[in-house]
Motif scaffolding. Structure first.
Motif, mmCIF file in Angstrom:
data_model
loop_
_atom_site.group_PDB
_atom_site.id
_atom_site.type_symbol
_atom_site.label_atom_id
_atom_site.label_comp_id
_atom_site.label_asym_id
_atom_site.label_seq_id
_atom_site.Cartn_x
_atom_site.Cartn_y
_atom_site.Cartn_z
ATOM 1 N N LYS A 123 -27.226 -0.972 -39.525
ATOM 2 C CA LYS A 123 -26.767 -2.104 -40.351
ATOM 3 C C LYS A 123 -27.533 -2.210 -41.673
ATOM 4 O O LYS A 123 -26.968 -2.589 -42.687
ATOM 5 C CB LYS A 123 -26.876 -3.415 -39.563
ATOM 6 C CG LYS A 123 -25.856 -3.498 -38.426
ATOM 7 C CD LYS A 123 -25.935 -4.827 -37.698
ATOM 8 C CE LYS A 123 -25.046 -4.824 -36.469
ATOM 9 N NZ LYS A 123 -25.060 -6.079 -35.731
ATOM 10 N N GLY A 167 -36.557 -14.421 -31.022
ATOM 11 C CA GLY A 167 -36.353 -13.100 -31.621
ATOM 12 C C GLY A 167 -36.307 -13.199 -33.131
ATOM 13 O O GLY A 167 -36.031 -14.278 -33.688
ATOM 14 N N ALA A 168 -36.601 -12.078 -33.784
ATOM 15 C CA ALA A 168 -36.582 -12.068 -35.257
ATOM 16 C C ALA A 168 -36.176 -10.682 -35.756
ATOM 17 O O ALA A 168 -36.682 -10.204 -36.766
ATOM 18 C CB ALA A 168 -37.959 -12.460 -35.796
ATOM 19 N N GLY A 169 -35.260 -10.053 -35.031
ATOM 20 C CA GLY A 169 -34.806 -8.715 -35.422
ATOM 21 C C GLY A 169 -33.603 -8.789 -36.346
ATOM 22 O O GLY A 169 -33.287 -9.842 -36.916
ATOM 23 N N VAL A 185 -30.853 -11.476 -35.617
ATOM 24 C CA VAL A 185 -31.252 -12.851 -35.972
ATOM 25 C C VAL A 185 -31.162 -13.053 -37.485
ATOM 26 O O VAL A 185 -30.689 -14.084 -37.960
ATOM 27 C CB VAL A 185 -32.660 -13.169 -35.419
ATOM 28 C CG1 VAL A 185 -33.186 -14.485 -35.979
ATOM 29 C CG2 VAL A 185 -32.616 -13.219 -33.890
ATOM 30 N N ARG A 214 -41.893 -12.947 -30.353
ATOM 31 C CA ARG A 214 -43.068 -12.352 -29.703
ATOM 32 C C ARG A 214 -44.088 -11.919 -30.759
ATOM 33 O O ARG A 214 -45.271 -12.187 -30.648
ATOM 34 C CB ARG A 214 -42.566 -11.156 -28.879
ATOM 35 C CG ARG A 214 -43.575 -10.403 -28.123
ATOM 36 C CD ARG A 214 -42.901 -9.333 -27.293
ATOM 37 N NE ARG A 214 -42.246 -8.298 -28.099
ATOM 38 C CZ ARG A 214 -41.619 -7.250 -27.616
ATOM 39 N NH1 ARG A 214 -41.549 -7.081 -26.305
ATOM 40 N NH2 ARG A 214 -41.056 -6.361 -28.399
ATOM 41 N N GLY A 236 -31.902 -14.319 -29.161
ATOM 42 C CA GLY A 236 -31.502 -13.214 -30.043
ATOM 43 C C GLY A 236 -32.413 -12.016 -29.866
ATOM 44 O O GLY A 236 -32.493 -11.168 -30.750
ATOM 45 N N SER A 294 -33.707 -8.525 -27.701
ATOM 46 C CA SER A 294 -33.019 -7.455 -26.977
ATOM 47 C C SER A 294 -33.622 -7.289 -25.575
ATOM 48 O O SER A 294 -33.371 -6.292 -24.904
ATOM 49 C CB SER A 294 -33.104 -6.145 -27.766
ATOM 50 O OG SER A 294 -34.446 -5.878 -28.104
ATOM 51 N N LEU A 298 -31.524 -6.198 -22.575
ATOM 52 C CA LEU A 298 -31.003 -4.823 -22.520
ATOM 53 C C LEU A 298 -31.864 -3.943 -21.630
ATOM 54 O O LEU A 298 -31.405 -2.911 -21.138
ATOM 55 C CB LEU A 298 -30.928 -4.211 -23.931
ATOM 56 C CG LEU A 298 -30.005 -4.917 -24.931
ATOM 57 C CD1 LEU A 298 -29.981 -4.178 -26.262
ATOM 58 C CD2 LEU A 298 -28.585 -5.014 -24.370
ATOM 59 N N SER A 324 -35.513 -7.418 -18.968
ATOM 60 C CA SER A 324 -36.628 -8.378 -18.938
ATOM 61 C C SER A 324 -36.235 -9.688 -19.623
ATOM 62 O O SER A 324 -35.191 -9.791 -20.262
ATOM 63 C CB SER A 324 -37.899 -7.779 -19.539
ATOM 64 O OG SER A 324 -37.697 -7.450 -20.871
ATOM 65 N N LEU A 325 -37.103 -10.685 -19.447
ATOM 66 C CA LEU A 325 -36.842 -12.015 -20.000
ATOM 67 C C LEU A 325 -37.798 -12.261 -21.159
ATOM 68 O O LEU A 325 -38.980 -11.958 -21.053
ATOM 69 C CB LEU A 325 -37.120 -13.096 -18.947
ATOM 70 C CG LEU A 325 -36.220 -13.152 -17.724
ATOM 71 C CD1 LEU A 325 -36.753 -14.196 -16.751
ATOM 72 C CD2 LEU A 325 -34.802 -13.505 -18.136
ATOM 73 N N PRO A 326 -37.328 -12.837 -22.262
ATOM 74 C CA PRO A 326 -38.272 -13.212 -23.317
ATOM 75 C C PRO A 326 -39.093 -14.396 -22.824
ATOM 76 O O PRO A 326 -38.577 -15.253 -22.104
ATOM 77 C CB PRO A 326 -37.364 -13.631 -24.479
ATOM 78 C CG PRO A 326 -36.097 -14.064 -23.821
ATOM 79 C CD PRO A 326 -35.950 -13.268 -22.561
ATOM 80 N N TYR A 364 -24.427 -9.705 -23.854
ATOM 81 C CA TYR A 364 -23.308 -10.162 -23.026
ATOM 82 C C TYR A 364 -23.200 -9.357 -21.731
ATOM 83 O O TYR A 364 -23.827 -8.314 -21.577
ATOM 84 C CB TYR A 364 -21.987 -10.119 -23.812
ATOM 85 C CG TYR A 364 -21.685 -8.798 -24.450
ATOM 86 C CD1 TYR A 364 -22.067 -8.563 -25.768
ATOM 87 C CD2 TYR A 364 -21.051 -7.788 -23.742
ATOM 88 C CE1 TYR A 364 -21.805 -7.347 -26.365
ATOM 89 C CE2 TYR A 364 -20.780 -6.574 -24.337
ATOM 90 C CZ TYR A 364 -21.159 -6.357 -25.648
ATOM 91 O OH TYR A 364 -20.912 -5.148 -26.231
ATOM 92 N N MET A 402 -19.232 -14.285 -29.169
ATOM 93 C CA MET A 402 -19.712 -13.911 -30.509
ATOM 94 C C MET A 402 -19.169 -12.544 -30.896
ATOM 95 O O MET A 402 -18.726 -12.320 -32.023
ATOM 96 C CB MET A 402 -21.247 -13.893 -30.505
ATOM 97 C CG MET A 402 -21.865 -13.345 -31.768
ATOM 98 S SD MET A 402 -23.674 -13.377 -31.646
ATOM 99 C CE MET A 402 -24.118 -12.527 -33.151
#
Ligand code: NDP
Length: 268
Positions: free
Chosen positions: A66, A127-129, A132, A152, A187, A189, A192, A195-197, A214, A239
């Motif tokens: 992107k 998240g801040a990737g 986001v 994180r 937001g 990953s 995937l 795991s859990l944030p 999703y 989304m």
């Protein structure tokens, strides 16, 4: 004449975009071909050149290209500009215009499909990737009271917030949040890889919790959120469908009935 479109990524085989765009095409009576194009990690631009040289009408762009798409397009819309990331490219008269429809898709799913008015709401984003970055502009456009970015790696959240220069936007440590939010968006990953944030449970009590991931990958975080009092916990399929609907409208000049396609996908 059949027009050609594609989603470009690496990997891309798992993408639901070809299925969604073909469903939109059938629904709106548009004659189109839509394929998944695997670009080599060092060959994104080469892949675009050959697709457009062969008459391609437009592409969607997914991970990890992107930002490279943003660098490549000849012009872009406001949301792609503020995110520095493009997920849709429309070819027209030798020009390649970039758009970012991810945030519009999220806001539309929250407001239209889930009936949540964002005005005056306190929103927490984990998240801040890249994803986001793409949702902040449209979220702020929906007039929330505040949007807190908790990542994180806190320095990354700060960089993101500085980019937007909006007084309603700030950062926080996900572990030490001490009050509840109206809407909590995952937001990251983390889902995937199963795991859990980490986030203080206090933040999600009574919230609408939205996992941008999703399907199966969203199950653990949504289950955790419900166990800790979330009013509602949903995954990011809406989304995905809504950002695709926005891209479809840019490609074909007609907006599909995205709600009907979302229901069809959820029931299949
Ligand atoms: P990036 O790789 O750019 O960013 C990943 C982010 O997740 C980073 O902030 C990272 O934190 C954080 N993270 C990763 N693992 C963990 C963990 N175990 N605990 C806490 N934080 C973690 O990915 P994207 O931003 O591009 O994508 C994020 C998610 O959004 C993906 O799962 C993607 O599938 C989804 N997405 C969904 C869309 C939809 O239409 N539904 C559209 C676009 C994306 P750190 O900075 O500390 O590394």
């Amino acid at each position: 004449m059949t027009r050609r479109f594609a989603v470009v990524g690496n990997p891309v085989g798992h993408s639901l975009s070809p299925r969604i765009h073909r469903m939109f095409g059938l629904q709106t009576g548009r004659d189109l071909q839509y394929e998944a194009l695997l670009a080599p990690l060092d060959g994104f631009v080469r892949t675009l050149h050959s697709f457009f040289a062969a008459g391609g009408g437009g592409v969607n762009v997914t991970l990890p290209f992107k930002e490279a798409a943003f660098d490549w397009v000849t012009s872009c819309d406001e949301y792609a500009g503020s995110a520095g990331a493009v997920n849709t490219i429309v070819a027209s008269g030798g020009e390649y215009r970039g758009y970012n429809t991810d945030g519009i898709g999220l806001v539309r799913d929250l407001t239209t499909n889930l009936g949540c008015d964002l005005k005056g709401k306190r929103v927490l984003i984990l998240g801040a990737g890249g994803a986001v970055r793409g949702i902040i502009g449209p979220l702020l456009g929906a007039s929330p009271n505040c949007v807190i970015v908790a990542n994180r790696t806190s320095a990354k959240a700060q960089l993101l917030v500085d980019r937007f220069e909006d007084p309603r936007l700030s950062t926080a440590n996900p572990d030490s949040l001490d009050h509840a939010f109206d809407i909590v968006i995952n937001g990251t990953s983390a889902g995937l890889v199963g795991s859990l944030p980490k986030v203080a449970a206090r933040a999600i009590e009574t919230a609408l919790v939205y996992d941008m991931v999703y399907g199966e990958n969203a199950v653990p975080f949504c289950a955790w959120a419900r166990e800790h009092g979330a009013a509602q916990a949903v995954d990011g399929l809406g989304m995905l469908v809504e950002q695709a609907a926005e891209a479809f409208a840019l490609f074909h000049g007609v907006r599909p009935d995205s709600g009907a396609i979302l229901n069809e996908l959820r029931n299949s």
